[in-house]
Design an enzyme around this catalytic site. Structure first.
Site: not given
Ligand code: GLC
Ligand code: CA
Length: 544
Positions: A213, A255
């Site tokens: 993440d 991500e």
């Molecule tokens: C990422 C996740 C999202 C979350 C954010 C903070 O973007 O996909 O759902 O709110 O990180 O952890």
């Protein structure tokens, strides 16, 4: 015998590259299936539905955060990295899930949240108890809220600053997401080491890797936008070294929502950072292409996207549990997308669209199937979002991103067969409600979206060229997307019609000849192809 020619090493490398041939499924446990009648999906519910996922053709599940959390950001605010949220079950349930997944020859990856913890995490509780607490330095503190002023706000609809004032100790703390998610201080070696322990803990329990993440924001430096900094990449390389040295064959998926140029840096030099990264730019361009009835947005992004190394792989997706982000789109593109996809302002969140795939594509099965065929055939590994395989819709009455996280619609009976209790969230109603859209009826109906996607997944599984081959664009009218994928002695030709009129595609002369049409499973001699609106072909031949 040299390395490259050793058959043993070749075989073990093929095996370690399992993620290249995989089909991922993003699964939100709370919404999947409730087995103890409390209205919340749980780990046992995931186990109960593994056969369904296998039947669909999924080979790897990605679980959204399942750790203890006050749920201010649906579990992305973790208060204990070493346990399971009580709603979901126990560590023993988790171990059983891993075992059941592996018994079926499938894989499982979990979410790894490095950048921040919950403000309820004992580290932060200690850190904010006094300025001299040993954990103070686990987080990022400042006397002023003027530092790092060049940094964008991600949750701009809710937050007004990346700094939050801590009354008790009279300083600000840094947070890239909600105020309730203080950023960890990665300049602190203790934090760096702690997070590697977390990684080892879950890998020792048998998980096959992590969807990492928000890896973009680990370090802060004055005068920068604090994204993708060299220090951040250096730490991510340490993380990869743990995998390479201690857990070969496990996977790291980034991500990172960045432009192609910055995004590609997350692959490091090809074997020292991430194995996989979500292809955000491609995702946006697919929706833009539908909006314009023109393949150009996809063609150009593919041409700008460098080929990845042998061990690297794009993760391609259409939707996920967040809003469909338009942060990296140009203002003109964004306007066009809002016009097409947000007829109701309630559909916009931050800069993106809080909508599901099916309603975005107007509930049109041809478009939904074509979009899925695209992510199954462009370079990368497809990642499906739970419920999209049956064309579930969103519930715009729910706040934030909750409208795209509603209970899975298994049947047309009460509570969609998700729970015997009152579901934790209101179900979708109307034309996308469970009376019209559910697993049971689609499994029974051979012409359903479920079966269309399932067929494509099974075709893909036999064609390693889709996961591993290189890509070459073919000349075509602008409403058609045509490309060749080549791997070893196999060539695939894929052609898509993205517009509302019928179009003809003529193969370049040197490509004309005998092909196996994979969708019809028959041999054909092909010179040109007539494509109805939103139709497509996948063809294969041996040789160049
Ligand atoms: C990422 C996740 C999202 C979350 C954010 C903070 O973007 O996909 O759902 O709110 O990180 O952890
Ligand atoms: Ca439950």
């Amino acid at each position: 015998m040299g390395w490259a020619t050793s058959p043993f090493l070749f075989a073990s490398n093929m095996k370690n590259l399992w993620y290249k041939d995989a089909v991922f499924y993003e699964l939100y446990i709370r919404s999947f299936y409730d087995t103890n009648d409390d209205g919340h999906g749980d780990l046992k519910g995931v186990i109960a539905k593994l056969d369904y996922l296998q039947e669909l053709g999924i080979t790897c599940i990605w679980l959204l955060p399942m750790y203890p959390s006050p749920l201010k950001d649906d579990g992305y605010d973790i208060s204990d990295y070493y346990n399971i949220h009580a709603d979901y079950g126990t560590l023993d349930d988790f171990k059983r899930l891993v075992e059941e997944v592996h018994t079926r020859g499938m894989r499982i990856v979990t979410d790894l949240v490095l950048n921040h913890t919950s403000d309820q995490h004992p580290w932060f509780q200690a850190a904010r108890s006094s300025r001299t607490n040993p954990f103070r330095d686990y987080y990022v503190w400042s006397d002023t809220d003027k530092k790092y002023s060049g940094v964008r706000l991600i949750f701009g609809d809710v937050e007004t600053s990346n700094w939050a004032w801590d009354e008790a100790t009279g300083q600000y703390y840094w947070h890239r997401f909600y105020t309730s998610q203080p950023d960890l201080n990665f300049d602190n070696p203790a934090v760096q080491a702690e997070m590697l322990n977390v990684v080892r803990f879950w890998l020792n329990l048998g998980v096959d890797g992590f969807r990492v993440d928000a890896p973009t924001y680990l370090f802060e430096r004055e005068g920068t936008n604090c994204e993708s900094l060299p220090e951040t990449h250096a730490y991510l390389k340490r993380l990869r070294a743990v995998i390479n040295e201690e857990f070969p064959g496990r996977v790291l998926l980034a991500e990172s929502n960045q432009q192609p140029r910055e995004l590609i840096e997350y692959f490091g030099n090809g074997h020292d950072e991430f194995h996989m990264a979500f292809n955000f730019p491609l995702m946006t361009r697919i929706f833009l292409a539908f909006a314009e009835g023109n393949a150009e947005p996809i063609r150009s992004v593919i041409e700008q996207t460098p080929q990845t190394g042998e061990e690297c792989q794009w993760a391609i997706f259409l939707r996920n549990h967040d809003e469909l982000t338009l942060e990296m789109a140009s203002p003109a593109e964004r306007e066009h997308m809002y016009r097409e996809y947000a007829p109701d302002p309630k559909m916009i969140l931050n800069l993106g669209l809080r909508r599901r795939l099916a309603p975005l594509l107007k509930g049109d099965h041809r478009r939904i199937e074509l979009a899925n065929a695209l992510i199954l055939s462009l370079p990368g590994t497809p990642v499906l979002y739970y419920g999209d395989e049956i064309g579930m819709g969103e519930n715009l009455d729910l706040s934030d991103r909750n409208g795209v996280r509603t209970p899975m619609q298994w049947t047309d009976s009460e509570n969609a067969g998700f729970t015997k209790a009152k579901p934790f969230a209101e179900l979708v109603t109307g034309e996308y409600g469970h009376h019209h859209v559910n697993v049971d009826s689609q499994v029974a109906e051979p012409d359903s979206l479920f079966h269309a996607i399932r067929r494509l997944l099974f075709i893909r599984k036999d064609q390693p060229a889709f996961g591993r081959g290189d890509i070459q664009m073919l000349d075509a009218p602008s409403s058609l997307l045509a490309f060749k994928r080549k791997y070893l002695d196999v060539t695939m030709v894929c052609v898509y019609n993205l517009c509302t009129t019928s179009e003809t595609f003529t193969l370049p002369e040197n490509e004309q000849g005998g092909y196996i049409n994979l969708l019809e499973n028959e041999e054909q001699v092909v010179e040109s192809i007539q494509l109805e609106p939103y139709s497509y072909v996948w063809m294969k031949k041996y040789g160049e």
